[in-house]
Design an enzyme around this catalytic site. Structure first.
Site, PDB file in Angstrom:
ATOM      1  N   LYS A  29      -8.084  -5.340  11.657  1.00 12.50           N
ATOM      2  CA  LYS A  29      -6.815  -4.751  12.073  1.00 12.50           C
ATOM      3  C   LYS A  29      -6.304  -5.408  13.360  1.00 12.50           C
ATOM      4  O   LYS A  29      -5.088  -5.580  13.528  1.00 12.50           O
ATOM      5  CB  LYS A  29      -6.975  -3.242  12.265  1.00 12.50           C
ATOM      6  CG  LYS A  29      -7.355  -2.492  11.004  1.00 12.50           C
ATOM      7  CD  LYS A  29      -6.340  -2.671   9.880  1.00 12.50           C
ATOM      8  CE  LYS A  29      -5.070  -1.885  10.112  1.00 12.50           C
ATOM      9  NZ  LYS A  29      -4.149  -1.958   8.946  1.00 12.50           N
TER      10      LYS A  29
ATOM     11  N   GLY B 298       0.815  -1.208   0.000  1.00 11.88           N
ATOM     12  CA  GLY B 298       0.000   0.000   0.000  1.00 11.88           C
ATOM     13  C   GLY B 298       0.848   1.257   0.000  1.00 11.88           C
ATOM     14  O   GLY B 298       0.443   2.289   0.540  1.00 11.88           O
TER      15      GLY B 298
ATOM     16  N   TYR C 277     -13.950  -3.821  10.328  1.00 15.62           N
ATOM     17  CA  TYR C 277     -12.643  -3.204  10.073  1.00 15.62           C
ATOM     18  C   TYR C 277     -11.755  -3.279  11.306  1.00 15.62           C
ATOM     19  O   TYR C 277     -10.590  -3.697  11.220  1.00 15.62           O
ATOM     20  CB  TYR C 277     -12.818  -1.739   9.656  1.00 15.62           C
ATOM     21  CG  TYR C 277     -11.489  -1.007   9.587  1.00 15.62           C
ATOM     22  CD1 TYR C 277     -10.626  -1.226   8.521  1.00 15.62           C
ATOM     23  CD2 TYR C 277     -11.098  -0.123  10.594  1.00 15.62           C
ATOM     24  CE1 TYR C 277      -9.397  -0.586   8.454  1.00 15.62           C
ATOM     25  CE2 TYR C 277      -9.872   0.526  10.533  1.00 15.62           C
ATOM     26  CZ  TYR C 277      -9.024   0.296   9.471  1.00 15.62           C
ATOM     27  OH  TYR C 277      -7.802   0.910   9.421  1.00 15.62           O
ATOM     28  N   GLY C 278     -12.289  -2.888  12.464  1.00 16.83           N
ATOM     29  CA  GLY C 278     -11.494  -2.940  13.687  1.00 16.83           C
ATOM     30  C   GLY C 278     -10.993  -4.338  13.991  1.00 16.83           C
ATOM     31  O   GLY C 278      -9.844  -4.526  14.399  1.00 16.83           O
TER      32      GLY C 278
END
Length: 312
Positions: free
Chosen positions: A182, A24, A178-179
């Site tokens: 991660k 990324g 999402y949390g």
């Protein structure tokens, strides 16, 4: 850099002759990580799903860092079968560090999947990096004291993994998914170091997080990012608590370059974990639950068909 000088993000050590990969690396924190590392004399490879955006990032780095040794490879973490070939395209005999930075964050309430059938954020942010690390391990093992730097998120601190439903097939909520993706990444980084130590490897694994990093506080890097005057003025009050993505890259850069950073550690911003120069943090409790991290590893191995902890 003389060893008696304290670490400074504005006085980075020379890293000439070393090779770093940043996933990324074409945007956001990944871009600034690549830009800052390229200023050390290292060769920096940007892993990017979009070749056009990678070219823009390369042009921006070269304009700001004269003589920068930077290049890009196509890397799609959502496409697990493509990762072995992506690693071959690096065309290097060793890798001194990889920064596992790329990620997908969705606000869409509709659950989406990768082409491999995995929930998109879990599949990209965690499983993609898990599999990529497996294919990179021979290159990392060929370098002296190589590092795997996993970039987590402060958003993960309030989450807990549900390993009965790791892919959020039930009660999907985008922000929570999402949390958790991660958090899975961060657990992987900690568990990876434990397994590497057990195997007697010279490769170490470090986990970092960028704190609060906003586009509106990030300096312009056209064509990668352009900050308007209005955005800069409206974001000024937030700068008391959070920072731009250029500063959000500092923990990753330190984890790559500082010989004082150790395996299995967590690094983040100094001020309330949200802004400032990087420092070592206490490992969060949910990252230290060995039964959970080991189960996540087994689940990830079964879903990807590879195991980064099995050294080649």
């Amino acid at each position: 850099m003389p060893s008696h000088l304290p670490w400074s993000v504005r006085r980075l050590p020379d890293a000439g002759g070393r090779v770093f990969l940043v996933t990324g690396g074409n945007a956001g924190i990944g871009y600034f990580t690549a830009e800052q590392l390229s200023a050390t004399g290292a060769t920096v490879v940007l892993g990017s799903r979009r070749p056009d955006r990678a070219e823009g990032a390369l042009a921006s780095i070269r304009a700001r860092v004269p003589g920068a040794s930077v290049r890009a490879v196509r890397l799609d973490l959502a496409d697990l079968p493509s990762l072995e070939a992506a690693v071959r395209s690096l065309e290097t005999d060793r890798l001194d560090a990889v920064v596992l930075n790329a990620g997908v964050a969705l606000d869409d309430p509709r659950r989406r999947e990768t082409g491999d059938g995995h929930e998109l954020m879990f599949g990209t942010n965690h499983l993609g990096h898990f599999a990529l690390t497996h294919w990179l391990m021979p290159l990392l093992s060929a370098a002296p004291d190589a590092r795997v730097v996993t970039v987590g998120s402060f958003a993960a601190k309030s989450e807990r993994l549900d390993l009965d439903d790791p892919q959020s097939r039930h009660d999907y909520r985008a922000k929570r998914a999402y949390g958790r993706s991660k958090l899975a990444q961060m657990c992987f980084g900690i568990e990876l170091d434990r397994r590497l130590r057990g195997a007697g490897s010279t490769v170490t694994s470090v986990v970092v997080h960028p704190g609060g990093a906003l586009d509106s506080l990030t300096p312009s890097r056209p064509p990668v990012h352009v900050r308007t005057v209005g955005a800069r003025l409206s974001a000024a009050p937030a700068g008391v608590l959070v920072q731009g993505k250029d500063a959000g890259a500092w923990p990753s850069v330190r984890a790559v370059l500082d010989p004082g950073v150790g395996g299995g550690e967590l690094w983040g911003p100094r001020v309330f974990g949200l802004r400032g120069e990087p420092r070592r943090d206490a490992v969060w409790s949910q990252l230290a639950e060995l039964s959970v991290t080991a189960r996540l590893w087994r689940t990830s191995r079964d879903l990807t068909g590879v195991d980064p902890g099995v050294l080649c």
